[in-house]
Motif scaffolding. Structure first.
Motif, PDB file in Angstrom:
ATOM      1  N   GLY A 114      72.870  50.648  -7.360  1.00 48.58           N
ATOM      2  CA  GLY A 114      72.323  51.803  -6.666  1.00 48.58           C
ATOM      3  C   GLY A 114      71.308  52.464  -7.578  1.00 48.58           C
ATOM      4  O   GLY A 114      71.575  52.682  -8.766  1.00 48.58           O
ATOM      5  N   ARG A 115      70.144  52.737  -7.043  1.00 48.30           N
ATOM      6  CA  ARG A 115      69.068  53.264  -7.880  1.00 48.30           C
ATOM      7  C   ARG A 115      68.375  54.461  -7.245  1.00 48.30           C
ATOM      8  O   ARG A 115      68.257  54.549  -6.023  1.00 48.30           O
ATOM      9  CB  ARG A 115      68.012  52.184  -8.134  1.00 48.30           C
ATOM     10  N   ILE A 116      67.902  55.370  -8.106  1.00 40.09           N
ATOM     11  CA  ILE A 116      66.961  56.412  -7.710  1.00 40.09           C
ATOM     12  C   ILE A 116      65.588  55.909  -8.101  1.00 40.09           C
ATOM     13  O   ILE A 116      65.334  55.620  -9.276  1.00 40.09           O
ATOM     14  CB  ILE A 116      67.248  57.742  -8.423  1.00 40.09           C
ATOM     15  N   ILE A 117      64.719  55.771  -7.142  1.00 46.29           N
ATOM     16  CA  ILE A 117      63.367  55.283  -7.408  1.00 46.29           C
ATOM     17  C   ILE A 117      62.383  56.410  -7.126  1.00 46.29           C
ATOM     18  O   ILE A 117      62.355  56.962  -6.021  1.00 46.29           O
ATOM     19  CB  ILE A 117      63.052  54.053  -6.542  1.00 46.29           C
ATOM     20  N   THR A 118      61.593  56.764  -8.107  1.00 36.53           N
ATOM     21  CA  THR A 118      60.675  57.906  -7.956  1.00 36.53           C
ATOM     22  C   THR A 118      59.216  57.523  -8.175  1.00 36.53           C
ATOM     23  O   THR A 118      58.357  58.393  -8.294  1.00 36.53           O
ATOM     24  CB  THR A 118      61.058  59.028  -8.938  1.00 36.53           C
ATOM     25  N   TYR A 126      66.064  54.746 -11.911  1.00 36.73           N
ATOM     26  CA  TYR A 126      67.276  55.107 -12.642  1.00 36.73           C
ATOM     27  C   TYR A 126      68.466  54.514 -11.913  1.00 36.73           C
ATOM     28  O   TYR A 126      68.697  54.793 -10.731  1.00 36.73           O
ATOM     29  CB  TYR A 126      67.411  56.625 -12.736  1.00 36.73           C
ATOM     30  N   THR A 127      69.217  53.667 -12.606  1.00 33.91           N
ATOM     31  CA  THR A 127      70.376  53.002 -12.013  1.00 33.91           C
ATOM     32  C   THR A 127      71.626  53.848 -12.213  1.00 33.91           C
ATOM     33  O   THR A 127      72.046  54.073 -13.354  1.00 33.91           O
ATOM     34  CB  THR A 127      70.583  51.608 -12.629  1.00 33.91           C
ATOM     35  N   ARG A 182      58.982  57.176   4.778  1.00 37.04           N
ATOM     36  CA  ARG A 182      57.558  57.002   4.576  1.00 37.04           C
ATOM     37  C   ARG A 182      56.932  58.316   4.128  1.00 37.04           C
ATOM     38  O   ARG A 182      57.272  59.385   4.627  1.00 37.04           O
ATOM     39  CB  ARG A 182      56.900  56.510   5.868  1.00 37.04           C
ATOM     40  N   GLY A 183      56.037  58.226   3.189  1.00 33.52           N
ATOM     41  CA  GLY A 183      55.377  59.402   2.669  1.00 33.52           C
ATOM     42  C   GLY A 183      56.162  60.080   1.570  1.00 33.52           C
ATOM     43  O   GLY A 183      55.700  61.063   1.000  1.00 33.52           O
ATOM     44  N   MET A 184      57.350  59.566   1.269  1.00 30.02           N
ATOM     45  CA  MET A 184      58.202  60.139   0.234  1.00 30.02           C
ATOM     46  C   MET A 184      58.276  59.146  -0.921  1.00 30.02           C
ATOM     47  O   MET A 184      58.709  58.010  -0.748  1.00 30.02           O
ATOM     48  CB  MET A 184      59.598  60.407   0.790  1.00 30.02           C
ATOM     49  N   MET A 185      57.833  59.585  -2.101  1.00 29.88           N
ATOM     50  CA  MET A 185      57.838  58.687  -3.236  1.00 29.88           C
ATOM     51  C   MET A 185      59.256  58.391  -3.712  1.00 29.88           C
ATOM     52  O   MET A 185      59.550  57.293  -4.193  1.00 29.88           O
ATOM     53  CB  MET A 185      57.018  59.285  -4.388  1.00 29.88           C
ATOM     54  N   ALA A 186      60.165  59.362  -3.594  1.00 27.62           N
ATOM     55  CA  ALA A 186      61.538  59.183  -4.063  1.00 27.62           C
ATOM     56  C   ALA A 186      62.383  58.493  -3.010  1.00 27.62           C
ATOM     57  O   ALA A 186      62.210  58.705  -1.809  1.00 27.62           O
ATOM     58  CB  ALA A 186      62.154  60.531  -4.433  1.00 27.62           C
ATOM     59  N   SER A 187      63.322  57.671  -3.454  1.00 27.35           N
ATOM     60  CA  SER A 187      64.215  56.976  -2.538  1.00 27.35           C
ATOM     61  C   SER A 187      65.537  56.687  -3.240  1.00 27.35           C
ATOM     62  O   SER A 187      65.627  56.692  -4.472  1.00 27.35           O
ATOM     63  CB  SER A 187      63.588  55.663  -2.041  1.00 27.35           C
ATOM     64  N   ILE A 188      66.566  56.458  -2.430  1.00 27.80           N
ATOM     65  CA  ILE A 188      67.856  55.967  -2.898  1.00 27.80           C
ATOM     66  C   ILE A 188      68.038  54.587  -2.303  1.00 27.80           C
ATOM     67  O   ILE A 188      68.064  54.436  -1.081  1.00 27.80           O
ATOM     68  CB  ILE A 188      69.017  56.880  -2.466  1.00 27.80           C
ATOM     69  N   GLN A 189      68.135  53.575  -3.140  1.00 29.67           N
ATOM     70  CA  GLN A 189      68.214  52.205  -2.639  1.00 29.67           C
ATOM     71  C   GLN A 189      69.425  51.506  -3.234  1.00 29.67           C
ATOM     72  O   GLN A 189      69.695  51.585  -4.429  1.00 29.67           O
ATOM     73  CB  GLN A 189      66.950  51.416  -2.989  1.00 29.67           C
ATOM     74  N   TYR A 190      70.156  50.794  -2.368  1.00 29.39           N
ATOM     75  CA  TYR A 190      71.286  49.970  -2.781  1.00 29.39           C
ATOM     76  C   TYR A 190      70.930  48.502  -2.564  1.00 29.39           C
ATOM     77  O   TYR A 190      70.327  48.139  -1.548  1.00 29.39           O
ATOM     78  CB  TYR A 190      72.537  50.311  -1.984  1.00 29.39           C
ATOM     79  N   ASP A 191      71.323  47.656  -3.527  1.00 31.43           N
ATOM     80  CA  ASP A 191      71.062  46.224  -3.434  1.00 31.43           C
ATOM     81  C   ASP A 191      72.330  45.439  -3.736  1.00 31.43           C
ATOM     82  O   ASP A 191      73.145  45.837  -4.589  1.00 31.43           O
ATOM     83  CB  ASP A 191      69.968  45.804  -4.414  1.00 31.43           C
ATOM     84  N   LEU A 192      72.479  44.323  -3.046  1.00 31.38           N
ATOM     85  CA  LEU A 192      73.560  43.383  -3.289  1.00 31.38           C
ATOM     86  C   LEU A 192      72.926  42.076  -3.744  1.00 31.38           C
ATOM     87  O   LEU A 192      72.074  41.523  -3.050  1.00 31.38           O
ATOM     88  CB  LEU A 192      74.377  43.172  -2.012  1.00 31.38           C
ATOM     89  N   THR A 193      73.319  41.586  -4.919  1.00 30.03           N
ATOM     90  CA  THR A 193      72.671  40.420  -5.510  1.00 30.03           C
ATOM     91  C   THR A 193      73.687  39.344  -5.848  1.00 30.03           C
ATOM     92  O   THR A 193      74.728  39.615  -6.451  1.00 30.03           O
ATOM     93  CB  THR A 193      71.911  40.813  -6.788  1.00 30.03           C
ATOM     94  N   LEU A 194      73.386  38.131  -5.443  1.00 30.01           N
ATOM     95  CA  LEU A 194      74.139  36.950  -5.864  1.00 30.01           C
ATOM     96  C   LEU A 194      73.343  36.270  -6.967  1.00 30.01           C
ATOM     97  O   LEU A 194      72.157  35.976  -6.799  1.00 30.01           O
ATOM     98  CB  LEU A 194      74.326  35.987  -4.689  1.00 30.01           C
ATOM     99  N   ARG A 195      73.982  36.030  -8.106  1.00 26.10           N
ATOM    100  CA  ARG A 195      73.302  35.361  -9.216  1.00 26.10           C
ATOM    101  C   ARG A 195      74.063  34.102  -9.614  1.00 26.10           C
ATOM    102  O   ARG A 195      75.273  34.150  -9.906  1.00 26.10           O
ATOM    103  CB  ARG A 195      73.158  36.281 -10.412  1.00 26.10           C
ATOM    104  N   ILE A 196      73.377  32.991  -9.625  1.00 28.34           N
ATOM    105  CA  ILE A 196      73.912  31.720 -10.092  1.00 28.34           C
ATOM    106  C   ILE A 196      73.265  31.463 -11.446  1.00 28.34           C
ATOM    107  O   ILE A 196      72.079  31.122 -11.534  1.00 28.34           O
ATOM    108  CB  ILE A 196      73.611  30.595  -9.089  1.00 28.34           C
ATOM    109  N   ALA A 197      74.040  31.678 -12.511  1.00 28.07           N
ATOM    110  CA  ALA A 197      73.502  31.625 -13.869  1.00 28.07           C
ATOM    111  C   ALA A 197      73.619  30.219 -14.428  1.00 28.07           C
ATOM    112  O   ALA A 197      74.666  29.573 -14.328  1.00 28.07           O
ATOM    113  CB  ALA A 197      74.248  32.619 -14.761  1.00 28.07           C
ATOM    114  N   ARG A 198      72.538  29.742 -15.026  1.00 23.70           N
ATOM    115  CA  ARG A 198      72.498  28.427 -15.656  1.00 23.70           C
ATOM    116  C   ARG A 198      72.357  28.582 -17.169  1.00 23.70           C
ATOM    117  O   ARG A 198      72.464  29.677 -17.706  1.00 23.70           O
ATOM    118  CB  ARG A 198      71.358  27.611 -15.065  1.00 23.70           C
ATOM    119  N   GLY A 199      72.106  27.484 -17.811  1.00 20.85           N
ATOM    120  CA  GLY A 199      71.939  27.492 -19.252  1.00 20.85           C
ATOM    121  C   GLY A 199      70.643  28.162 -19.668  1.00 20.85           C
ATOM    122  O   GLY A 199      69.822  28.571 -18.849  1.00 20.85           O
ATOM    123  N   LYS A 200      70.434  28.204 -20.983  1.00 25.77           N
ATOM    124  CA  LYS A 200      69.274  28.895 -21.524  1.00 25.77           C
ATOM    125  C   LYS A 200      67.958  28.249 -21.125  1.00 25.77           C
ATOM    126  O   LYS A 200      66.927  28.910 -21.062  1.00 25.77           O
ATOM    127  CB  LYS A 200      69.380  28.944 -23.038  1.00 25.77           C
TER     128      LYS A 200
END
Length: 449
Positions: A114-118, A126-127, A182-200
């Motif tokens: 969850g982030r505040i985006i300005t 800001y997370t 729209r027209g508002m620079m600030a927002s509250i955004q939530y994201d759901l992320t799936l990450r498949i991590a591999r080697g270096k």
């Protein structure tokens, strides 16, 4: 790095309680003699509406084959809408992988942020929420992945998060509702992320979708006399003279100015708004007004719904610094907008005095109002603002607001009978809307029962 991001839907020119378009994938709420209310009725009023859960499906594709199928279950209206989650809900779903050969996959996990985006820059974010839950790891399994595998996942959403304060401590803040306009620079955004991590030496694969979050906030119950009026279907609710504990009487405001460019006008106006000073979106803010003056013509002119200007004003406040600690060193930004105006009609309790007018009124609240919120360097607040009277032939000597009373907006109804609107049809008014200000990412189900 192989990454797939589900973009938010396009903004609409109107606000709706329906969820937005399907995401597209790209590569990247007493007197002792009052009768009690039954438990059953109260519980019925306060329950959340429950839909059948829907599944949202996202894929990672190699050539013509979908080798990763990610299903997320939510309370959205349809699978074509963005996922939507309410307070106390848990994000659940499944992940299915189908790999033809040994893959250098080290770990798989799901992350909620969850982030505040300005602003547009990476430093303007800001997370306040960052929760990860592992699905699979090579270290725990003791072997590499091959063939087909399916795992369930579950990510609980917290009710509150800990936010640092300028004194070096921290405070708990409720998660705010998703906020994008729209027209508002600030927002509250939530994201759901799936990450498949591999080697270096190999890039990770990711899928990301924004989602909507709706908190459960409710007012305290209104006075017992008002609850009784709602329960019995009375033609009006008891006013401040009968139910003083149920009203906040605002300071007397002067009404002064020039009438018809010929004489000075002096009048007094007393306005009261219903307590508690927290109201459920989609309901109303009950109001009363008493105006007295020795000028009967002026009373006839000003004691009307069109002349009385009492608005609900929303203020969004934020600043661009991503750190919530150094608030004194940044420039706060505020955007205020009137999002509702009271309608008025002659009170049935009015007495036959030529020099006094009694009116009843209410501010009708839009179903998609964003609830009050405050977290880190972002806040959404509301106030009932008494403005100078506005009528042809009258020029007010005061141009600034006469009074501003802070109030709160909630998402759920209070325990007890629901509030109702008493405005006669001829006096009802659609809440004024600023389309640019209210174009939201998606219209969530407005009011929780």
């Amino acid at each position: 790095m192989s990454e797939v991001t589900v973009a938010p839907p396009q903004y609409r020119r109107f606000s709706s309680v329906r969820l937005g378009q399907a995401p597209t994938m790209t590569t990247q709420a007493s007197p002792a003699d009052l009768p009690p209310y039954s438990r059953r009725r109260r519980d019925t009023v306060s329950q959340m509406p429950r839909r059948e859960p829907v599944a949202h499906t996202y894929q990672l594709v190699s050539g013509s084959k979908a080798w990763a199928v990610w299903k997320v279950v939510s309370s959205a209206k349809s699978s074509k809408s963005l996922p939507t989650f309410y307070e106390k809900e848990t994000i659940t779903g499944t992940l299915s992988l189908d790999v033809d050969r040994f893959e250098s996959i080290q770990a798989i996990y799901v992350t909620v942020t969850g982030r505040i985006i300005t602003g547009a820059g990476s430093s303007d974010s800001y997370t306040f929420l960052n929760t990860s839950v592992p699905i699979w790891s090579k270290a725990a399994a003791g072997s590499k992945l091959q063939g087909s595998s399916t795992w369930p996942f579950s990510v609980p959403l917290p009710k509150t998060v800990s936010i640092p304060t300028s004194s070096g401590g921290s405070k708990l803040c409720p998660l705010p509702e998703t906020f994008m306009e729209r027209g508002m620079m600030a927002s509250i955004q939530y994201d759901l992320t799936l990450r498949i991590a591999r080697g270096k030496l190999r890039a990770d694969s990711t899928l990301t979708t924004p989602f909507g979050y709706v908190p459960n906030s409710k007012p305290e119950s209104p006075s017992m006399l008002r609850q009784l009026a709602y329960e019995e279907g009375c033609p009006t609710i008891p006013g401040p003279d009968v139910d003083p504990e149920g009203w906040r009487i605002l300071p007397t405001v002067p009404v002064t100015g020039t009438l018809f460019n010929s004489r000075q006008l002096e009048a007094r106006c007393n306005i009261a708004i219903a307590k508690p000073l927290c109201y459920t979106r989609g309901s109303v803010i009950p109001c009363t007004l008493t105006m007295d003056s020795l000028d009967v013509q002026a009373l006839d002119l000003l004691a009307t719904s069109k002349a009385i200007v009492v608005n609900l004003r929303r203020t969004v406040r934020y600043y661009n610094s991503p750190s919530p600690l150094n608030k004194s060193d940044v420039l706060w930004r505020e955007l205020s907008e009137d999002v509702g105006r009271a309608v008025w009609w002659p009170s049935v309790r009015g007495r036959g005095d030529d020099y006094i007018r009694y009116l009843e009124g209410e501010i009708q609240l839009a179903k998609d109002l964003k609830p009050s919120a405050s977290i880190a360097h972002f806040s959404v607040s509301y106030s009932v603002v008494v403005c100078p009277f506005d009528s042809p032939g009258f020029i007010s000597s005061i141009t600034e607001p006469l009074h501003s009373e802070p109030v709160e907006i909630a998402t759920m109804y209070a325990r007890g009978p629901k509030p109702r609107s008493y405005a006669p049809p001829a006096y009802s008014r659609t809440t004024p809307r600023n389309e640019e200000f209210y174009a939201t990412m998606c219209g969530f189900p407005a009011t929780l029962q």
